[in-house]
Design a protein around this motif. Structure first.
Motif, PDB file in Angstrom:
ATOM      1  N   ASN A   1      37.934  43.480  49.905  1.00  0.00           N
ATOM      2  CA  ASN A   1      38.561  42.186  49.624  1.00  0.00           C
ATOM      3  C   ASN A   1      37.600  41.011  49.813  1.00  0.00           C
TER       4      ASN A   1
ATOM      5  N   LEU B   1      33.546  39.219  48.200  1.00  0.00           N
ATOM      6  CA  LEU B   1      32.663  39.135  47.037  1.00  0.00           C
ATOM      7  C   LEU B   1      31.952  40.462  46.806  1.00  0.00           C
TER       8      LEU B   1
ATOM      9  N   GLN C   1      33.064  43.458  47.202  1.00  0.00           N
ATOM     10  CA  GLN C   1      33.936  44.344  46.435  1.00  0.00           C
ATOM     11  C   GLN C   1      34.037  43.862  44.985  1.00  0.00           C
ATOM     12  N   THR C   2      34.136  42.557  44.790  1.00  0.00           N
ATOM     13  CA  THR C   2      34.219  41.999  43.433  1.00  0.00           C
ATOM     14  C   THR C   2      33.000  42.394  42.598  1.00  0.00           C
TER      15      THR C   2
ATOM     16  N   SER D   1      30.029  41.904  33.803  1.00  0.00           N
ATOM     17  CA  SER D   1      30.638  41.121  34.882  1.00  0.00           C
ATOM     18  C   SER D   1      29.614  40.390  35.746  1.00  0.00           C
TER      19      SER D   1
END
Length: 142
Positions: free
Chosen positions: A18, A20, A22-23, A45
């Protein structure tokens, strides 16, 4: 807080949920005495408009791995780490694949840690060379 390698990696990957990290799909994959390695996929991405790895994504990988690595030299119940300066030289571009961030300790003081982070591609080519300074702070009592 030196843990064994598998526990170090599990710890880093767990605290990345949860965030950056992981993003950006950053995963910590190797660790040892004075170093930590993470990988990040390169796809649309993390591209800039010309379809290349965005320099900011490279820096995010570098700061993530360097900051995580500092945790292995502190007492995380009483101390915390803050990145206070980062610099990066972007030397090569990449469009797809995986990049690896390898943080190696240069200076381990009581209140400052200096890291060199090399961001490389799957063939070991140097994409970015980064330097990160972390400050070690005493946690405030709640």
């Amino acid at each position: 807080m030196m843990l064994d390698k598998s526990k170090m990696l599990e710890y880093c990957n767990e605290f990345s949920k949860n965030t950056l990290m992981q993003t950006l799909n950053i995963e910590y994959i190797d660790a040892g005495e004075g170093f930590l390695v993470a990988k990040m996929p390169v796809n649309s991405s993390v591209h800039q408009p010309m379809g290349l790895l965005h320099g900011g994504a490279s820096v995010a990988l570098a700061e993530s791995v360097g900051s995580a690595a500092s945790h292995f030299f502190i007492n995380d119940k009483e101390q915390e780490v803050r990145g206070i300066e980062i610099s990066a030289n972007h030397l090569r571009s990449i469009r797809e694949g995986v990049v690896y961030g390898t943080a190696r300790i240069i200076h381990k003081g009581k209140t400052l840690h200096l890291w060199e982070i090399k961001v490389t591609d799957e063939s070991g080519n140097l994409i970015s060379l980064c330097k990160l300074t972390n400050m070690v702070l005493t946690k405030e009592k709640k």
